[in-house]
Design a protein around this motif. Structure first.
Motif, PDB file in Angstrom:
ATOM      1  N   CYS A 101       7.167 -22.465   3.251  1.00  0.00           N
ATOM      2  CA  CYS A 101       8.217 -21.672   3.137  1.00  0.00           C
ATOM      3  C   CYS A 101       9.169 -21.351   4.041  1.00  0.00           C
ATOM      4  CB  CYS A 101       7.712 -20.234   2.751  1.00  0.00           C
ATOM      5  SG  CYS A 101       8.693 -19.077   1.907  1.00  0.00           S
ATOM      6  N   GLY A 102       8.598 -21.940   5.436  1.00  0.00           N
ATOM      7  CA  GLY A 102       9.615 -21.873   6.683  1.00  0.00           C
ATOM      8  C   GLY A 102       9.160 -20.682   7.651  1.00  0.00           C
ATOM      9  N   HIS A 103       8.138 -20.209   7.529  1.00  0.00           N
ATOM     10  CA  HIS A 103       7.575 -19.039   8.188  1.00  0.00           C
ATOM     11  C   HIS A 103       7.312 -19.501   9.608  1.00  0.00           C
ATOM     12  CE1 HIS A 103       6.842 -16.287   4.252  1.00  0.00           C
ATOM     13  NE2 HIS A 103       7.934 -16.984   4.215  1.00  0.00           N
ATOM     14  N   ASP A 104       6.999 -20.675   9.582  1.00  0.00           N
ATOM     15  CA  ASP A 104       6.876 -21.215  11.113  1.00  0.00           C
ATOM     16  C   ASP A 104       8.137 -21.130  11.954  1.00  0.00           C
ATOM     17  OD1 ASP A 104       7.778 -22.935   9.119  1.00  0.00           O
ATOM     18  OD2 ASP A 104       6.802 -24.747   9.903  1.00  0.00           O
ATOM     19  N   ALA A 105       9.246 -21.680  11.297  1.00  0.00           N
ATOM     20  CA  ALA A 105      10.389 -21.629  12.042  1.00  0.00           C
ATOM     21  C   ALA A 105      11.021 -20.257  12.227  1.00  0.00           C
ATOM     22  CB  ALA A 105      11.806 -22.242  10.803  1.00  0.00           C
ATOM     23  N   HIS A 106      10.589 -19.168  11.262  1.00  0.00           N
ATOM     24  CA  HIS A 106      10.837 -17.796  11.602  1.00  0.00           C
ATOM     25  C   HIS A 106      10.507 -17.239  12.765  1.00  0.00           C
ATOM     26  CE1 HIS A 106      11.638 -17.275   6.813  1.00  0.00           C
ATOM     27  NE2 HIS A 106      12.503 -17.964   7.553  1.00  0.00           N
ATOM     28  N   THR A 107       9.133 -17.567  12.913  1.00  0.00           N
ATOM     29  CA  THR A 107       8.212 -17.246  13.978  1.00  0.00           C
ATOM     30  C   THR A 107       8.710 -17.667  15.443  1.00  0.00           C
ATOM     31  OG1 THR A 107       6.354 -16.906  12.467  1.00  0.00           O
ATOM     32  CG2 THR A 107       5.825 -17.126  15.093  1.00  0.00           C
ATOM     33  N   ALA A 108       9.187 -19.070  15.366  1.00  0.00           N
ATOM     34  CA  ALA A 108       9.628 -19.926  16.495  1.00  0.00           C
ATOM     35  C   ALA A 108      11.147 -19.264  16.592  1.00  0.00           C
ATOM     36  CB  ALA A 108       9.671 -21.310  16.302  1.00  0.00           C
ATOM     37  N   ILE A 109      11.812 -19.002  15.996  1.00  0.00           N
ATOM     38  CA  ILE A 109      13.161 -18.480  16.066  1.00  0.00           C
ATOM     39  C   ILE A 109      13.222 -16.883  16.763  1.00  0.00           C
ATOM     40  CG2 ILE A 109      15.238 -17.596  15.050  1.00  0.00           C
ATOM     41  CD1 ILE A 109      14.708 -19.906  13.058  1.00  0.00           C
ATOM     42  N   LEU A 110      12.256 -16.323  16.255  1.00  0.00           N
ATOM     43  CA  LEU A 110      11.997 -15.053  16.753  1.00  0.00           C
ATOM     44  C   LEU A 110      11.531 -15.038  18.320  1.00  0.00           C
ATOM     45  CD1 LEU A 110      12.860 -11.885  16.542  1.00  0.00           C
ATOM     46  CD2 LEU A 110      10.076 -11.680  15.335  1.00  0.00           C
ATOM     47  N   LEU A 111      10.708 -15.830  18.688  1.00  0.00           N
ATOM     48  CA  LEU A 111      10.215 -16.175  20.076  1.00  0.00           C
ATOM     49  C   LEU A 111      11.536 -16.510  20.901  1.00  0.00           C
ATOM     50  CD1 LEU A 111       6.644 -17.912  19.457  1.00  0.00           C
ATOM     51  CD2 LEU A 111       7.232 -15.512  20.352  1.00  0.00           C
TER      52      LEU A 111
END
Ligand SMILES: [Zn+2]
Ligand SMILES: [Zn+2]
Length: 391
Positions: A101-111
Protein backbone atom coordinates in the motif's frame (compact mmCIF):
# COMPACT_ATOMS: atom_id res chain seq x y z
CA UNK A 1 18.92 20.89 17.65
CA UNK A 2 22.07 21.29 15.62
CA UNK A 3 21.90 22.91 12.20
CA UNK A 4 22.93 20.29 9.70
CA UNK A 5 22.98 19.83 5.99
CA UNK A 6 20.16 17.86 4.42
CA UNK A 7 21.71 17.29 1.04
CA UNK A 8 21.22 13.70 0.07
CA UNK A 9 17.93 13.45 1.96
CA UNK A 10 16.07 12.14 -1.10
CA UNK A 11 18.62 9.34 -1.52
CA UNK A 12 18.23 8.49 2.16
CA UNK A 13 14.42 8.46 1.87
CA UNK A 14 14.69 5.97 -1.01
CA UNK A 15 17.18 3.82 0.92
CA UNK A 16 14.98 3.78 4.06
CA UNK A 17 11.94 2.93 1.98
CA UNK A 18 13.75 -0.04 0.41
CA UNK A 19 14.88 -1.18 3.84
CA UNK A 20 11.30 -1.05 5.19
CA UNK A 21 10.01 -2.67 2.01
CA UNK A 22 12.32 -5.66 2.42
CA UNK A 23 11.26 -6.21 6.06
CA UNK A 24 7.50 -5.55 6.16
CA UNK A 25 5.53 -6.02 9.37
CA UNK A 26 1.77 -6.39 9.89
CA UNK A 27 -0.38 -4.01 11.94
CA UNK A 28 0.59 -3.80 15.64
CA UNK A 29 3.66 -5.94 14.89
CA UNK A 30 5.81 -3.06 13.56
CA UNK A 31 8.50 -3.72 16.18
CA UNK A 32 11.55 -3.68 13.94
CA UNK A 33 10.22 -0.77 11.86
CA UNK A 34 9.45 1.29 14.97
CA UNK A 35 12.89 0.59 16.44
CA UNK A 36 14.57 1.63 13.19
CA UNK A 37 12.43 4.80 12.95
CA UNK A 38 13.38 5.74 16.52
CA UNK A 39 17.05 5.04 15.81
CA UNK A 40 17.06 7.31 12.73
CA UNK A 41 15.21 10.06 14.63
CA UNK A 42 17.77 9.94 17.44
CA UNK A 43 20.41 10.54 14.79
CA UNK A 44 18.82 13.95 14.03
CA UNK A 45 18.73 14.84 17.74
CA UNK A 46 15.15 13.82 18.51
CA UNK A 47 14.04 12.03 21.66
CA UNK A 48 11.37 9.75 20.23
CA UNK A 49 8.74 8.03 22.34
CA UNK A 50 8.06 4.43 21.34
CA UNK A 51 5.19 2.12 22.26
CA UNK A 52 2.59 4.87 21.70
CA UNK A 53 -0.61 3.08 20.67
CA UNK A 54 1.25 -0.24 21.06
CA UNK A 55 3.89 0.06 18.29
CA UNK A 56 3.67 3.74 17.31
CA UNK A 57 6.52 6.26 17.51
CA UNK A 58 6.19 9.98 18.27
CA UNK A 59 8.88 12.66 18.10
CA UNK A 60 8.55 16.35 18.78
CA UNK A 61 10.44 19.32 17.34
CA UNK A 62 10.27 22.59 19.25
CA UNK A 63 11.07 25.45 16.90
CA UNK A 64 13.44 28.20 17.97
CA UNK A 65 11.45 30.85 16.12
CA UNK A 66 9.03 31.74 18.90
CA UNK A 67 5.45 30.75 19.67
CA UNK A 68 3.27 29.23 16.99
CA UNK A 69 0.87 26.36 16.41
CA UNK A 70 1.63 22.67 16.81
CA UNK A 71 1.28 20.73 13.58
CA UNK A 72 1.25 16.94 13.52
CA UNK A 73 2.62 15.09 10.48
CA UNK A 74 1.50 11.51 10.22
CA UNK A 75 2.80 8.43 8.40
CA UNK A 76 1.55 4.86 8.72
CA UNK A 77 4.02 1.96 9.03
CA UNK A 78 2.09 -1.30 8.55
CA UNK A 79 2.24 -3.82 5.70
CA UNK A 80 -0.37 -6.29 4.40
CA UNK A 81 -0.83 -10.08 4.43
CA UNK A 82 0.02 -10.29 0.70
CA UNK A 83 2.66 -12.50 -0.94
CA UNK A 84 4.87 -10.18 -2.97
CA UNK A 85 5.23 -11.03 -6.68
CA UNK A 86 7.53 -8.24 -7.85
CA UNK A 87 11.08 -8.82 -9.05
CA UNK A 88 12.41 -5.84 -7.10
CA UNK A 89 15.88 -6.38 -5.59
CA UNK A 90 14.44 -5.16 -2.27
CA UNK A 91 11.30 -7.33 -2.43
CA UNK A 92 9.84 -8.59 0.85
CA UNK A 93 11.97 -11.15 2.65
CA UNK A 94 9.02 -12.15 4.81
CA UNK A 95 6.77 -14.76 3.16
CA UNK A 96 3.14 -13.67 2.98
CA UNK A 97 3.77 -10.09 4.09
CA UNK A 98 4.23 -7.13 1.74
CA UNK A 99 4.25 -3.35 1.75
CA UNK A 100 1.55 -3.34 -0.94
CA UNK A 101 0.00 0.00 0.00
CA UNK A 102 3.06 2.26 0.15
CA UNK A 103 3.24 2.75 3.91
CA UNK A 104 6.98 1.98 3.64
CA UNK A 105 7.24 5.12 1.49
CA UNK A 106 5.14 7.16 3.93
CA UNK A 107 7.42 6.19 6.81
CA UNK A 108 10.57 7.05 4.82
CA UNK A 109 9.13 10.36 3.57
CA UNK A 110 8.21 11.41 7.11
CA UNK A 111 11.72 10.53 8.30
CA UNK A 112 13.02 12.78 5.52
CA UNK A 113 10.71 15.58 6.71
CA UNK A 114 11.99 15.11 10.27
CA UNK A 115 15.54 15.48 8.98
CA UNK A 116 14.81 18.58 6.88
CA UNK A 117 12.78 20.33 9.58
CA UNK A 118 15.36 19.54 12.29
CA UNK A 119 17.93 21.36 10.17
CA UNK A 120 15.62 24.40 10.01
CA UNK A 121 14.43 24.22 13.64
CA UNK A 122 16.17 27.41 14.78
CA UNK A 123 13.94 29.59 12.64
CA UNK A 124 10.66 27.64 12.86
CA UNK A 125 7.87 28.99 15.06
CA UNK A 126 5.71 26.55 17.03
CA UNK A 127 6.20 22.81 17.17
CA UNK A 128 6.05 19.81 14.88
CA UNK A 129 4.89 16.39 16.07
CA UNK A 130 6.07 13.48 13.90
CA UNK A 131 3.62 10.60 14.20
CA UNK A 132 4.57 7.12 12.96
CA UNK A 133 1.35 5.18 13.25
CA UNK A 134 0.82 1.42 13.44
CA UNK A 135 -2.01 -0.61 11.96
CA UNK A 136 -3.72 1.72 9.53
CA UNK A 137 -4.99 -1.17 7.41
CA UNK A 138 -7.34 -2.31 10.18
CA UNK A 139 -8.13 1.39 10.79
CA UNK A 140 -7.38 1.05 14.50
CA UNK A 141 -3.83 2.42 14.95
CA UNK A 142 -4.66 6.13 15.02
CA UNK A 143 -7.22 5.71 17.78
CA UNK A 144 -4.78 3.60 19.80
CA UNK A 145 -2.25 6.45 19.61
CA UNK A 146 -4.87 9.08 20.47
CA UNK A 147 -5.85 7.02 23.51
CA UNK A 148 -2.16 7.17 24.49
CA UNK A 149 -2.17 10.98 24.41
CA UNK A 150 -1.09 11.65 20.82
CA UNK A 151 -3.18 14.83 20.47
CA UNK A 152 -2.87 16.14 24.02
CA UNK A 153 0.83 15.82 24.87
CA UNK A 154 1.62 18.39 23.48
CA UNK A 155 -1.80 19.70 22.40
CA UNK A 156 -1.98 19.42 18.60
CA UNK A 157 -3.61 22.18 16.53
CA UNK A 158 -3.42 20.74 13.00
CA UNK A 159 -2.73 17.40 11.32
CA UNK A 160 -1.34 16.68 7.86
CA UNK A 161 -0.98 13.32 6.13
CA UNK A 162 -0.49 11.95 2.65
CA UNK A 163 -0.93 8.77 0.64
CA UNK A 164 1.13 7.83 -2.40
CA UNK A 165 -1.05 6.62 -5.30
CA UNK A 166 0.21 3.93 -7.65
CA UNK A 167 -2.37 4.62 -10.38
CA UNK A 168 -1.83 8.40 -10.43
CA UNK A 169 1.14 9.65 -12.50
CA UNK A 170 4.22 10.99 -10.72
CA UNK A 171 4.15 14.78 -10.84
CA UNK A 172 0.48 15.05 -9.85
CA UNK A 173 -0.67 16.00 -6.36
CA UNK A 174 -4.37 15.78 -5.56
CA UNK A 175 -5.92 17.82 -2.75
CA UNK A 176 -9.43 19.13 -2.05
CA UNK A 177 -11.43 20.56 0.83
CA UNK A 178 -14.29 18.51 2.30
CA UNK A 179 -14.85 14.74 2.36
CA UNK A 180 -12.09 12.78 0.56
CA UNK A 181 -12.14 9.34 2.21
CA UNK A 182 -15.15 7.40 3.42
CA UNK A 183 -16.46 6.40 6.78
CA UNK A 184 -16.20 2.63 7.08
CA UNK A 185 -17.82 0.11 9.36
CA UNK A 186 -17.39 -3.66 9.23
CA UNK A 187 -20.16 -6.15 9.95
CA UNK A 188 -20.50 -9.89 10.54
CA UNK A 189 -23.84 -11.67 10.21
CA UNK A 190 -24.31 -15.21 11.52
CA UNK A 191 -27.38 -17.14 10.36
CA UNK A 192 -28.28 -19.82 12.91
CA UNK A 193 -30.30 -22.64 11.29
CA UNK A 194 -30.62 -26.34 12.05
CA UNK A 195 -28.22 -28.70 10.29
CA UNK A 196 -28.87 -32.17 8.93
CA UNK A 197 -28.67 -34.50 5.97
CA UNK A 198 -28.82 -32.79 2.58
CA UNK A 199 -31.22 -35.51 1.41
CA UNK A 200 -33.80 -34.42 4.00
CA UNK A 201 -33.91 -30.62 3.94
CA UNK A 202 -37.44 -30.72 5.34
CA UNK A 203 -35.93 -31.76 8.70
CA UNK A 204 -33.52 -28.84 8.73
CA UNK A 205 -33.54 -25.05 8.66
CA UNK A 206 -31.01 -24.45 5.90
CA UNK A 207 -28.82 -21.42 6.79
CA UNK A 208 -27.14 -21.51 3.36
CA UNK A 209 -30.40 -20.65 1.62
CA UNK A 210 -31.13 -17.95 4.20
CA UNK A 211 -27.67 -16.46 3.68
CA UNK A 212 -28.26 -16.38 -0.08
CA UNK A 213 -31.50 -14.43 0.42
CA UNK A 214 -29.85 -12.05 2.89
CA UNK A 215 -26.92 -11.45 0.53
CA UNK A 216 -29.29 -10.63 -2.33
CA UNK A 217 -31.53 -8.43 -0.20
CA UNK A 218 -28.55 -6.39 1.03
CA UNK A 219 -28.03 -5.29 -2.59
CA UNK A 220 -31.32 -3.36 -2.43
CA UNK A 221 -30.20 -1.07 0.40
CA UNK A 222 -28.21 1.35 -1.73
CA UNK A 223 -30.62 1.21 -4.67
CA UNK A 224 -33.88 1.38 -2.66
CA UNK A 225 -33.08 3.09 0.65
CA UNK A 226 -30.72 5.87 -0.42
CA UNK A 227 -31.68 8.82 -2.58
CA UNK A 228 -29.86 8.98 -5.90
CA UNK A 229 -27.76 11.93 -4.65
CA UNK A 230 -26.71 10.07 -1.48
CA UNK A 231 -23.46 8.07 -1.43
CA UNK A 232 -23.15 4.68 0.22
CA UNK A 233 -21.74 1.21 -0.40
CA UNK A 234 -22.74 -2.16 1.09
CA UNK A 235 -20.33 -4.96 0.16
CA UNK A 236 -20.07 -8.54 1.40
CA UNK A 237 -16.53 -9.80 0.87
CA UNK A 238 -16.65 -13.03 2.85
CA UNK A 239 -19.34 -15.70 2.76
CA UNK A 240 -18.85 -19.04 4.44
CA UNK A 241 -21.01 -22.04 5.29
CA UNK A 242 -20.66 -25.78 5.47
CA UNK A 243 -17.85 -28.19 4.62
CA UNK A 244 -19.24 -30.87 2.34
CA UNK A 245 -21.86 -31.30 -0.40
CA UNK A 246 -24.31 -33.54 1.42
CA UNK A 247 -24.52 -31.91 4.84
CA UNK A 248 -26.67 -28.89 5.63
CA UNK A 249 -24.65 -26.90 8.18
CA UNK A 250 -25.86 -25.33 11.41
CA UNK A 251 -24.72 -21.82 10.56
CA UNK A 252 -23.73 -19.54 7.70
CA UNK A 253 -21.76 -16.32 7.98
CA UNK A 254 -21.53 -13.16 5.89
CA UNK A 255 -18.93 -10.45 6.52
CA UNK A 256 -18.83 -7.12 4.82
CA UNK A 257 -18.27 -3.41 4.98
CA UNK A 258 -20.37 -0.24 4.87
CA UNK A 259 -18.95 2.93 3.29
CA UNK A 260 -20.33 6.48 3.20
CA UNK A 261 -19.33 10.10 3.81
CA UNK A 262 -22.25 11.08 6.03
CA UNK A 263 -22.54 9.42 9.47
CA UNK A 264 -26.35 9.63 9.30
CA UNK A 265 -26.29 7.53 6.11
CA UNK A 266 -23.95 5.11 7.89
CA UNK A 267 -26.56 4.66 10.63
CA UNK A 268 -29.25 4.08 8.02
CA UNK A 269 -27.15 1.45 6.20
CA UNK A 270 -26.45 -0.41 9.45
CA UNK A 271 -30.13 -0.30 10.48
CA UNK A 272 -31.23 -1.74 7.13
CA UNK A 273 -28.59 -4.51 7.20
CA UNK A 274 -29.83 -5.46 10.67
CA UNK A 275 -33.51 -5.36 9.74
CA UNK A 276 -33.09 -7.38 6.54
CA UNK A 277 -30.86 -10.03 8.14
CA UNK A 278 -33.00 -10.50 11.26
CA UNK A 279 -36.37 -10.48 9.55
CA UNK A 280 -35.41 -12.57 6.53
CA UNK A 281 -33.89 -15.15 8.88
CA UNK A 282 -37.04 -15.13 11.00
CA UNK A 283 -39.17 -15.62 7.89
CA UNK A 284 -37.26 -18.82 7.13
CA UNK A 285 -37.45 -20.06 10.73
CA UNK A 286 -33.78 -19.22 11.35
CA UNK A 287 -32.18 -16.54 13.50
CA UNK A 288 -29.60 -13.89 12.60
CA UNK A 289 -27.11 -12.33 15.00
CA UNK A 290 -25.06 -9.32 13.94
CA UNK A 291 -21.87 -7.65 15.04
CA UNK A 292 -20.77 -4.20 13.85
CA UNK A 293 -17.41 -2.54 14.40
CA UNK A 294 -17.28 1.02 15.67
CA UNK A 295 -17.60 3.30 12.63
CA UNK A 296 -14.35 4.96 11.52
CA UNK A 297 -15.21 8.56 10.58
CA UNK A 298 -14.76 9.93 7.04
CA UNK A 299 -11.69 12.05 6.25
CA UNK A 300 -13.00 15.59 5.83
CA UNK A 301 -10.29 18.06 4.80
CA UNK A 302 -10.21 21.48 6.40
CA UNK A 303 -10.66 24.11 3.67
CA UNK A 304 -7.84 26.40 4.85
CA UNK A 305 -5.35 23.54 5.21
CA UNK A 306 -6.32 22.15 1.79
CA UNK A 307 -5.57 25.59 0.34
CA UNK A 308 -2.19 25.64 2.10
CA UNK A 309 -1.30 22.15 0.82
CA UNK A 310 -2.36 23.11 -2.72
CA UNK A 311 -0.11 26.20 -2.56
CA UNK A 312 2.82 24.17 -1.23
CA UNK A 313 2.23 21.49 -3.89
CA UNK A 314 2.13 24.08 -6.70
CA UNK A 315 5.61 25.23 -5.68
CA UNK A 316 6.85 21.68 -6.09
CA UNK A 317 4.97 20.33 -9.12
CA UNK A 318 3.69 23.56 -10.68
CA UNK A 319 0.07 24.72 -10.74
CA UNK A 320 -0.66 22.30 -13.60
CA UNK A 321 0.37 19.38 -11.39
CA UNK A 322 -2.14 20.19 -8.65
CA UNK A 323 -5.50 18.49 -9.15
CA UNK A 324 -8.77 18.11 -7.34
CA UNK A 325 -8.88 15.02 -5.19
CA UNK A 326 -11.58 12.64 -6.31
CA UNK A 327 -13.33 11.45 -3.15
CA UNK A 328 -12.56 7.79 -2.48
CA UNK A 329 -14.76 5.24 -0.74
CA UNK A 330 -11.65 3.75 0.78
CA UNK A 331 -11.33 4.07 4.54
CA UNK A 332 -8.38 5.80 6.20
CA UNK A 333 -8.01 6.26 9.93
CA UNK A 334 -6.22 9.60 9.51
CA UNK A 335 -9.88 10.58 10.00
CA UNK A 336 -9.48 9.90 13.73
CA UNK A 337 -7.05 12.84 13.77
CA UNK A 338 -8.90 15.04 11.26
CA UNK A 339 -12.21 14.65 13.12
CA UNK A 340 -10.59 15.99 16.31
CA UNK A 341 -8.38 18.80 14.93
CA UNK A 342 -8.42 20.54 11.52
CA UNK A 343 -6.63 18.19 9.15
CA UNK A 344 -5.72 17.65 5.52
CA UNK A 345 -4.97 14.34 3.79
CA UNK A 346 -3.67 14.54 0.24
CA UNK A 347 -2.66 12.14 -2.53
CA UNK A 348 0.72 12.08 -4.23
CA UNK A 349 0.94 10.43 -7.66
CA UNK A 350 3.58 7.67 -7.74
CA UNK A 351 2.67 5.86 -10.95
CA UNK A 352 5.05 5.01 -13.76
CA UNK A 353 4.76 6.28 -17.31
CA UNK A 354 4.87 2.64 -18.52
CA UNK A 355 1.36 1.32 -17.76
CA UNK A 356 2.54 -2.29 -17.40
CA UNK A 357 4.31 -1.31 -14.17
CA UNK A 358 1.17 0.12 -12.56
CA UNK A 359 -0.92 -2.07 -10.30
CA UNK A 360 -3.56 -1.04 -7.77
CA UNK A 361 -2.86 -0.80 -4.07
CA UNK A 362 -2.88 -4.15 -2.20
CA UNK A 363 -1.85 -6.00 -5.41
CA UNK A 364 1.07 -8.51 -5.17
CA UNK A 365 2.86 -6.53 -7.92
CA UNK A 366 2.20 -3.11 -6.38
CA UNK A 367 4.93 -0.72 -7.52
CA UNK A 368 5.83 2.89 -6.70
CA UNK A 369 7.88 5.38 -8.69
CA UNK A 370 10.56 6.46 -6.23
CA UNK A 371 10.91 9.80 -8.07
CA UNK A 372 7.61 10.77 -6.41
CA UNK A 373 9.09 10.65 -2.90
CA UNK A 374 10.96 13.93 -3.24
CA UNK A 375 7.77 15.65 -4.47
CA UNK A 376 5.86 14.27 -1.48
CA UNK A 377 8.60 15.27 0.94
CA UNK A 378 8.92 18.84 -0.36
CA UNK A 379 5.14 19.34 -0.40
CA UNK A 380 4.77 18.01 3.14
CA UNK A 381 7.61 20.18 4.47
CA UNK A 382 6.39 23.24 2.56
CA UNK A 383 2.84 22.80 3.87
CA UNK A 384 4.06 22.27 7.45
CA UNK A 385 6.19 25.43 7.33
CA UNK A 386 3.26 27.45 6.00
CA UNK A 387 0.94 26.14 8.71
CA UNK A 388 3.55 26.99 11.39
CA UNK A 389 3.94 30.49 9.96
CA UNK A 390 0.17 30.98 10.14
CA UNK A 391 -0.72 30.04 6.57
ZN1 LIG B 1 -4.02 -0.01 2.13
ZN1 LIG C 1 -2.64 2.75 2.65
Amino acid sequence: MAERTTSGVTERVIAWRREFHARPELGFAEERTAARVAEILRGWGYTPRTGVGRTGVVAELVGGGGPGPTVLLRADMDALPVQEETDLPFASQTPGVMHACGHDAHTAILLGAAEVLAARAARLPGRVVFCFQPNEEATVGALAMINDGLLSDPPVDYALGLHVQSLTPTGEIHVSPGPVMASCREFDITIHGRGGHAAHPERTVDPVVVAAHVLTALQTIVSRNLAAREVGVVSVGHLRAGHIRNVIPETAELSGTLRCYDPEIGERLAARVTQLAEQLAAGFGARATLRFSEPVPPVVNDARLAEIVATAAAEVVGAAGVHEQEPSLGGEDFSQLASRVPGCFFFVGAGASEPERNYPHHHPRFWLDEASFELALRTLVGAAERVLAGG
